[in-house]
Design a protein around this motif. Structure first.
Motif, PDB file in Angstrom:
ATOM      1  N   ASP A  91       0.863  -1.200   0.000  1.00 46.51           N
ATOM      2  CA  ASP A  91       0.000   0.000   0.000  1.00 46.51           C
ATOM      3  C   ASP A  91       0.896   1.245   0.000  1.00 46.51           C
ATOM      4  O   ASP A  91       0.939   1.994   0.962  1.00 46.51           O
ATOM      5  N   GLU A 149     -11.253   7.046  -3.935  1.00 37.35           N
ATOM      6  CA  GLU A 149     -11.910   7.591  -2.740  1.00 37.35           C
ATOM      7  C   GLU A 149     -11.077   7.168  -1.538  1.00 37.35           C
ATOM      8  O   GLU A 149     -10.271   6.246  -1.637  1.00 37.35           O
ATOM      9  N   ILE A 180      -8.990   1.595  -4.932  1.00 39.36           N
ATOM     10  CA  ILE A 180      -9.296   1.723  -3.514  1.00 39.36           C
ATOM     11  C   ILE A 180     -10.465   2.700  -3.480  1.00 39.36           C
ATOM     12  O   ILE A 180     -10.332   3.855  -3.926  1.00 39.36           O
ATOM     13  N   VAL A 208     -12.967  -0.896   7.327  1.00 36.96           N
ATOM     14  CA  VAL A 208     -13.912  -1.968   7.646  1.00 36.96           C
ATOM     15  C   VAL A 208     -13.696  -2.401   9.090  1.00 36.96           C
ATOM     16  O   VAL A 208     -12.560  -2.704   9.494  1.00 36.96           O
ATOM     17  N   ILE A 237     -10.761  -4.761   3.434  1.00 37.79           N
ATOM     18  CA  ILE A 237      -9.410  -4.618   3.986  1.00 37.79           C
ATOM     19  C   ILE A 237      -9.541  -4.285   5.464  1.00 37.79           C
ATOM     20  O   ILE A 237     -10.141  -3.263   5.824  1.00 37.79           O
ATOM     21  N   GLY A 239      -7.560  -4.005   9.251  1.00 40.45           N
ATOM     22  CA  GLY A 239      -6.312  -3.942  10.016  1.00 40.45           C
ATOM     23  C   GLY A 239      -6.576  -4.164  11.490  1.00 40.45           C
ATOM     24  O   GLY A 239      -6.680  -5.309  11.949  1.00 40.45           O
ATOM     25  N   ARG A 240      -6.734  -3.049  12.223  1.00 40.39           N
ATOM     26  CA  ARG A 240      -6.864  -3.129  13.677  1.00 40.39           C
ATOM     27  C   ARG A 240      -8.091  -3.897  14.140  1.00 40.39           C
ATOM     28  O   ARG A 240      -8.101  -4.416  15.261  1.00 40.39           O
TER      29      ARG A 240
HETATM   30  P1  BMP Z   1      -7.377  -0.136   9.951  1.00 43.87           P
HETATM   31  O1  BMP Z   1      -8.366  -1.228   9.542  1.00 43.87           O
HETATM   32  O2  BMP Z   1      -6.501  -0.540  11.082  1.00 43.87           O
HETATM   33  O3  BMP Z   1      -8.052   1.198  10.161  1.00 43.87           O
HETATM   34  O4  BMP Z   1      -6.349   0.046   8.735  1.00 43.87           O
HETATM   35  C1  BMP Z   1      -6.757   0.463   7.469  1.00 43.87           C
HETATM   36  C2  BMP Z   1      -5.620   0.358   6.471  1.00 43.87           C
HETATM   37  O5  BMP Z   1      -6.091   0.762   5.188  1.00 43.87           O
HETATM   38  C3  BMP Z   1      -4.411   1.217   6.783  1.00 43.87           C
HETATM   39  O6  BMP Z   1      -3.256   0.501   6.375  1.00 43.87           O
HETATM   40  C4  BMP Z   1      -4.575   2.439   5.884  1.00 43.87           C
HETATM   41  O7  BMP Z   1      -3.321   2.961   5.462  1.00 43.87           O
HETATM   42  C5  BMP Z   1      -5.357   1.891   4.702  1.00 43.87           C
HETATM   43  N1  BMP Z   1      -6.304   2.839   4.060  1.00 43.87           N
HETATM   44  C6  BMP Z   1      -7.392   3.374   4.731  1.00 43.87           C
HETATM   45  O8  BMP Z   1      -7.601   3.100   5.915  1.00 43.87           O
HETATM   46  N2  BMP Z   1      -8.260   4.211   4.051  1.00 43.87           N
HETATM   47  C7  BMP Z   1      -8.089   4.548   2.746  1.00 43.87           C
HETATM   48  O9  BMP Z   1      -8.919   5.252   2.191  1.00 43.87           O
HETATM   49  C8  BMP Z   1      -6.986   4.001   2.060  1.00 43.87           C
HETATM   50  C9  BMP Z   1      -6.115   3.143   2.727  1.00 43.87           C
HETATM   51  O10 BMP Z   1      -5.105   2.611   2.065  1.00 43.87           O
END
Ligand code: BMP
Length: 274
Positions: A91, A149, A180, A208, A237, A239-240
């Motif tokens: 990414d 977006e 994305i 998400v 996608i 992450g946390r």
């Molecule tokens: P998390 O689920 O922990 O919030 O992580 C989301 C991931 O997706 C992060 O790596 C962030 O850089 C990426 N991301 C995002 O959250 N929103 C976007 O619009 C584009 C992203 O790449």
């Protein structure tokens, strides 16, 4: 619409080999889950990937977050990608002139193009960013996503910016496999001359989460059902939502990955039958 067909059917019509491979992998593993492994230690990074590997179609990395990065990590990551049958998405969010992004993509400490099936770019510089990245990635069979977006509060990537991102992608379908984004982009910004009836961009969607609505820094979460069923996106996608604040709680991480995989797949099956 193409996106109401199965991932397997859609794989048959993709011209980019990475797009095809991703859809085939999703179908084979019955998973539309990508885990974003945003941790700072190599040990945690590899442990999380090994434990979520069976449940994902894709692992998303921010390789520059790792504070103890050494190039042999890449071999371990590639071994895990073979062991668990997933693709890799760095990414990187390229955003510079063509010449610079070509160097950033091919060279430097990380040599992203040599190991990452998919990477992404902001469309802000215009089509030259695609020319630069495809000069490196296309001969290697890679795929690019444009950020049409973003999931964050107050994002500037809306309206005509988003439409122009889709037009840029439409003009480079050999390399640009999708976006994305937070919703489907097929036909967005098209004119009467564009043949877009069969257009099928892959939509990979961050932001998400099942248990919270956001974080303290502008991130906004929707559920897998909202993303896949209501908005027609293809890959969730997470992450946390999967590894929380403690990357060492490996059993809990495996259980959450399983939960997101099940939610994402159920939403996809419901979309197919609706
Ligand atoms: P998390 O689920 O922990 O919030 O992580 C989301 C991931 O997706 C992060 O790596 C962030 O850089 C990426 N991301 C995002 O959250 N929103 C976007 O619009 C584009 C992203 O790449």
């Amino acid at each position: 619409y193409p996106y109401q067909q199965s991932y397997a059917q859609r794989a048959l019509k993709q011209t980019n080999s990475t797009a095809k491979l991703l859809l085939e992998t999703m179908e084979r593993k019955k998973s539309n889950l990508a885990v974003s492994v945003d941790v700072t230690k190599t040990k945690d990074f590899l442990a999380i990937i090994d434990v979520v590997g069976p449940f994902v179609c894709l692992i998303k990395t921010h390789i520059d977050i790792l504070e103890d990065f050494k190039h042999d990590l890449i071999q371990h990551l590639q071994d895990l990608s073979v062991k668990h049958d997933f693709l890799i998405f760095e990414d990187r969010k390229f955003a510079d002139i063509g010449n610079t992004v070509a160097l950033q993509y091919s060279s430097g400490v990380h040599k992203i193009a040599s190991w990452s099936h998919i990477t992404n770019a902001h469309p802000v510089p215009g089509p030259s960013i695609i020319a630069g990245l495809s000069s490196v990635g296309l001969p290697l069979g890679r795929g690019l996503l444009l950020l049409a977006e973003m999931s964050t509060k107050g994002s500037l990537a809306t309206g005509s910016y988003t439409e122009n991102a889709v037009r840029m992608a439409r003009a480079h379908r050999d390399f640009v496999i999708g976006f994305i984004a937070q919703r489907r982009m097929d036909g967005v910004g098209a004119t009467a001359e564009d043949a877009v009836e069969d257009e099928d961009f892959l939509i990979l969607t961050p932001g998400v989460g099942l248990d919270t609505k956001g974080d303290a820094m502008g991130q906004q979460y929707r559920t897998p059902k909202e993303v896949v069923l209501d908005s027609g996106c293809d890959v969730i996608i997470v992450g946390r939502g999967i590894y929380g604040n403690d990357p060492t709680l490996i059993d809990a991480i495996a259980a959450s990955a399983k939960r997101y995989m099940a939610e994402g797949w159920a939403a996809y099956l419901e979309r197919l039958s609706s």
